[in-house]
Design a protein around this motif. Sequence first.
Motif, PDB file in Angstrom:
ATOM      1  N   SER A   1     171.996  93.673  49.419  1.00  0.00           N
ATOM      2  CA  SER A   1     171.475  93.067  48.214  1.00  0.00           C
ATOM      3  C   SER A   1     171.106  91.558  48.369  1.00  0.00           C
ATOM      4  CB  SER A   1     172.808  93.341  47.183  1.00  0.00           C
ATOM      5  OG  SER A   1     173.910  92.767  47.802  1.00  0.00           O
ATOM      6  N   LEU A   2     171.481  90.958  49.489  1.00  0.00           N
ATOM      7  CA  LEU A   2     171.287  89.340  49.555  1.00  0.00           C
ATOM      8  C   LEU A   2     169.810  89.208  49.304  1.00  0.00           C
ATOM      9  CD1 LEU A   2     172.755  86.961  50.696  1.00  0.00           C
ATOM     10  CD2 LEU A   2     171.358  87.183  52.797  1.00  0.00           C
ATOM     11  N   PRO A   3     169.587  88.309  48.511  1.00  0.00           N
ATOM     12  CA  PRO A   3     168.249  88.132  48.200  1.00  0.00           C
ATOM     13  C   PRO A   3     167.563  87.044  49.036  1.00  0.00           C
ATOM     14  CG  PRO A   3     169.840  86.330  46.847  1.00  0.00           C
ATOM     15  CD  PRO A   3     170.681  87.579  47.519  1.00  0.00           C
ATOM     16  N   VAL A   4     166.170  87.275  48.929  1.00  0.00           N
ATOM     17  CA  VAL A   4     165.369  86.435  50.174  1.00  0.00           C
ATOM     18  C   VAL A   4     165.779  85.086  50.102  1.00  0.00           C
ATOM     19  CG1 VAL A   4     163.029  85.722  50.568  1.00  0.00           C
ATOM     20  CG2 VAL A   4     163.667  88.063  50.125  1.00  0.00           C
ATOM     21  N   SER A   5     165.947  84.542  48.922  1.00  0.00           N
ATOM     22  CA  SER A   5     166.147  82.968  49.083  1.00  0.00           C
ATOM     23  C   SER A   5     167.537  82.746  49.854  1.00  0.00           C
ATOM     24  CB  SER A   5     166.674  82.344  47.515  1.00  0.00           C
ATOM     25  OG  SER A   5     167.354  83.308  47.053  1.00  0.00           O
TER      26      SER A   5
ATOM     27  N   ILE B   1     157.995  81.923  60.037  1.00  0.00           N
ATOM     28  CA  ILE B   1     158.955  83.014  60.439  1.00  0.00           C
ATOM     29  C   ILE B   1     158.042  84.545  61.200  1.00  0.00           C
ATOM     30  CG2 ILE B   1     160.789  84.427  60.109  1.00  0.00           C
ATOM     31  CD1 ILE B   1     161.676  82.673  57.830  1.00  0.00           C
ATOM     32  N   ARG B   2     158.378  84.685  62.180  1.00  0.00           N
ATOM     33  CA  ARG B   2     157.533  86.099  62.695  1.00  0.00           C
ATOM     34  C   ARG B   2     158.460  87.003  62.769  1.00  0.00           C
ATOM     35  NH1 ARG B   2     152.154  85.563  63.559  1.00  0.00           N
ATOM     36  NH2 ARG B   2     151.382  83.468  63.442  1.00  0.00           N
ATOM     37  N   HIS B   3     158.192  88.412  62.762  1.00  0.00           N
ATOM     38  CA  HIS B   3     158.982  89.642  63.006  1.00  0.00           C
ATOM     39  C   HIS B   3     158.278  90.645  63.772  1.00  0.00           C
ATOM     40  CE1 HIS B   3     158.363  92.547  60.023  1.00  0.00           C
ATOM     41  NE2 HIS B   3     157.509  91.842  59.654  1.00  0.00           N
ATOM     42  N   SER B   4     159.186  91.687  64.177  1.00  0.00           N
ATOM     43  CA  SER B   4     158.560  93.097  64.611  1.00  0.00           C
ATOM     44  C   SER B   4     157.825  92.660  65.855  1.00  0.00           C
ATOM     45  CB  SER B   4     157.865  93.420  63.509  1.00  0.00           C
ATOM     46  OG  SER B   4     157.330  94.882  64.098  1.00  0.00           O
ATOM     47  N   PHE B   5     156.846  93.788  66.362  1.00  0.00           N
ATOM     48  CA  PHE B   5     156.217  93.574  67.575  1.00  0.00           C
ATOM     49  C   PHE B   5     154.999  94.414  67.416  1.00  0.00           C
ATOM     50  CE2 PHE B   5     154.831  94.870  71.554  1.00  0.00           C
ATOM     51  CZ  PHE B   5     154.887  93.772  72.455  1.00  0.00           C
ATOM     52  N   PRO B   6     153.755  93.865  67.724  1.00  0.00           N
ATOM     53  CA  PRO B   6     153.871  92.392  68.213  1.00  0.00           C
ATOM     54  C   PRO B   6     153.950  91.493  66.999  1.00  0.00           C
ATOM     55  CG  PRO B   6     151.558  93.525  67.653  1.00  0.00           C
ATOM     56  CD  PRO B   6     152.575  94.584  67.532  1.00  0.00           C
ATOM     57  N   PRO B   7     154.661  90.335  67.406  1.00  0.00           N
ATOM     58  CA  PRO B   7     154.948  89.522  66.127  1.00  0.00           C
ATOM     59  C   PRO B   7     154.212  89.280  64.863  1.00  0.00           C
ATOM     60  CG  PRO B   7     155.416  88.621  68.454  1.00  0.00           C
ATOM     61  CD  PRO B   7     154.614  89.706  68.682  1.00  0.00           C
ATOM     62  N   LYS B   8     154.652  89.417  63.878  1.00  0.00           N
ATOM     63  CA  LYS B   8     153.766  89.622  62.857  1.00  0.00           C
ATOM     64  C   LYS B   8     154.248  88.416  61.788  1.00  0.00           C
ATOM     65  CE  LYS B   8     153.247  94.623  62.772  1.00  0.00           C
ATOM     66  NZ  LYS B   8     153.439  95.887  61.978  1.00  0.00           N
ATOM     67  N   LEU B   9     153.547  87.451  60.990  1.00  0.00           N
ATOM     68  CA  LEU B   9     153.936  86.527  60.303  1.00  0.00           C
ATOM     69  C   LEU B   9     154.582  87.159  58.958  1.00  0.00           C
ATOM     70  CD1 LEU B   9     153.894  83.583  59.693  1.00  0.00           C
ATOM     71  CD2 LEU B   9     151.627  83.937  58.124  1.00  0.00           C
ATOM     72  N   LEU B  10     155.731  86.668  58.634  1.00  0.00           N
ATOM     73  CA  LEU B  10     156.612  86.899  57.678  1.00  0.00           C
ATOM     74  C   LEU B  10     156.909  85.910  56.859  1.00  0.00           C
ATOM     75  CD1 LEU B  10     158.521  88.913  56.302  1.00  0.00           C
ATOM     76  CD2 LEU B  10     160.421  88.101  57.902  1.00  0.00           C
ATOM     77  N   ASP B  11     155.989  85.993  55.643  1.00  0.00           N
ATOM     78  CA  ASP B  11     156.131  84.621  54.541  1.00  0.00           C
ATOM     79  C   ASP B  11     157.024  85.191  53.319  1.00  0.00           C
ATOM     80  OD1 ASP B  11     155.543  82.505  53.414  1.00  0.00           O
ATOM     81  OD2 ASP B  11     153.358  82.890  53.121  1.00  0.00           O
ATOM     82  N   LEU B  12     158.356  84.938  53.685  1.00  0.00           N
ATOM     83  CA  LEU B  12     159.307  85.194  52.769  1.00  0.00           C
ATOM     84  C   LEU B  12     159.052  84.383  51.526  1.00  0.00           C
ATOM     85  CD1 LEU B  12     162.347  85.779  55.045  1.00  0.00           C
ATOM     86  CD2 LEU B  12     161.108  87.388  54.028  1.00  0.00           C
ATOM     87  N   ALA B  13     158.625  82.989  51.920  1.00  0.00           N
ATOM     88  CA  ALA B  13     158.568  82.021  50.741  1.00  0.00           C
ATOM     89  C   ALA B  13     157.715  82.637  49.688  1.00  0.00           C
ATOM     90  CB  ALA B  13     158.186  80.769  51.101  1.00  0.00           C
ATOM     91  N   THR B  14     156.875  83.488  49.697  1.00  0.00           N
ATOM     92  CA  THR B  14     155.816  84.002  48.823  1.00  0.00           C
ATOM     93  C   THR B  14     156.439  85.254  47.745  1.00  0.00           C
ATOM     94  OG1 THR B  14     154.923  85.856  50.046  1.00  0.00           O
ATOM     95  CG2 THR B  14     153.910  83.666  50.240  1.00  0.00           C
ATOM     96  N   LEU B  15     157.665  85.565  48.394  1.00  0.00           N
ATOM     97  CA  LEU B  15     158.285  86.705  47.450  1.00  0.00           C
ATOM     98  C   LEU B  15     159.117  85.873  46.263  1.00  0.00           C
ATOM     99  CD1 LEU B  15     159.642  88.955  50.476  1.00  0.00           C
ATOM    100  CD2 LEU B  15     157.388  89.436  48.872  1.00  0.00           C
ATOM    101  N   PRO B  16     159.545  86.780  45.337  1.00  0.00           N
ATOM    102  CA  PRO B  16     160.334  86.209  44.444  1.00  0.00           C
ATOM    103  C   PRO B  16     161.643  86.095  45.006  1.00  0.00           C
ATOM    104  CG  PRO B  16     159.070  88.082  43.545  1.00  0.00           C
ATOM    105  CD  PRO B  16     158.785  88.001  44.894  1.00  0.00           C
ATOM    106  N   PRO B  17     161.957  85.002  44.769  1.00  0.00           N
ATOM    107  CA  PRO B  17     163.399  84.278  45.334  1.00  0.00           C
ATOM    108  C   PRO B  17     164.680  85.394  45.204  1.00  0.00           C
ATOM    109  CG  PRO B  17     162.556  82.690  44.086  1.00  0.00           C
ATOM    110  CD  PRO B  17     161.995  83.788  43.608  1.00  0.00           C
TER     111      PRO B  17
END
Length: 337
Positions: A22-26, A45-61
């Motif tokens: 339940s932890l929020p992205v923020s 931030i990158r994750h998975s394989f091959p590394p993919k860009l993870l732009d958490l800042a664009t998600l609702p906090p």
Amino acid sequence: MRVKVRYSTGASPPVVLTLPDSLPVSSLLAQIQASGNLPTSNIEIRHSFPPKLLDLATLPPETPLASLPFKLDGDQLTVRSLDPPRSSVSSSSQPSPSQASKPKPKPKPATFSPTTTFPPNESDPPDALLPGRGTVVLRVMEDDNSCLFRALSYVLTNGLTSPTELRQIVTTWIQNDPETYSAAVLGQPVDEYCQWISMESSWGGGIELAILAKFFDIEILAIDVSTLSTMRFNDPRPRFCMLVYSGIHYDALALSPLTEYSLFLQNPDKDSCIFDRGDQGILQAAMELVRKLKQKKYFTDTKRFTLRCGVCGLGLVGEEAARAHARKTGHTEFGEF
């Protein structure tokens, strides 16, 4: 869920975060910031394989981690600090060469995970004597993301099967049984999960233990050091093997016919790792060993382990308290006590 965070500069050591679904992205971004003392507004931030860009800042906090469109549990995040944004002053206001050449001091990393090694004067794990049969010993696996697969290879094939081969067995099993291992069970589409668990950076868990127990037609016992509870996979079977789970790490349990410490330590080739069902003697000795491990705090309890701030000396309980203290004070040196 568990996530390992690595910093690409190498300035900060990897940090394991234990997070509620339940932890929020923020809050995740805040923890990443505290772990490496980095500005969350200026990191990649990158994750998975091959590394993919993870732009958490664009998600609702307030977005909970469980709602992310991919499996975060067991994933590895690679965090890179970007160059700070340019100042709004005019381009003519440039620092002098002498000022520009001075390197900025790097902040010390925040390390919140307790160690899973013993103090220097007790560098070898404890053991448990089994009269008439030998000694139950802990065979410590390399502390990497394949420790579960290494431990299983040791107890099931005497180390002859590589972690990569065991990962391949898991992916083939999942692909051949899509009804049992559906996206709902795996937490993500089957192909994505198979790609993820094939990565060396991905941790194995209950799904992998259950599959490999069936593949090798054996019962696998995973004994939790923190709770002294036993998780059983593929029960019942005529034979069983044992692993020790210390929170974020797996080791192997074995029976050495030797009783002298220096001898069984140096002769793992004499180990027995597979036992007949109903062997109460080996089970009792194994639990005795695990109780000794617990007494020595050979486990990672991210909720209740005790820390002391190396800057102000404040005592703290749990990972969250340490991170909150770091955010409030900027203190980033912690030690377990």
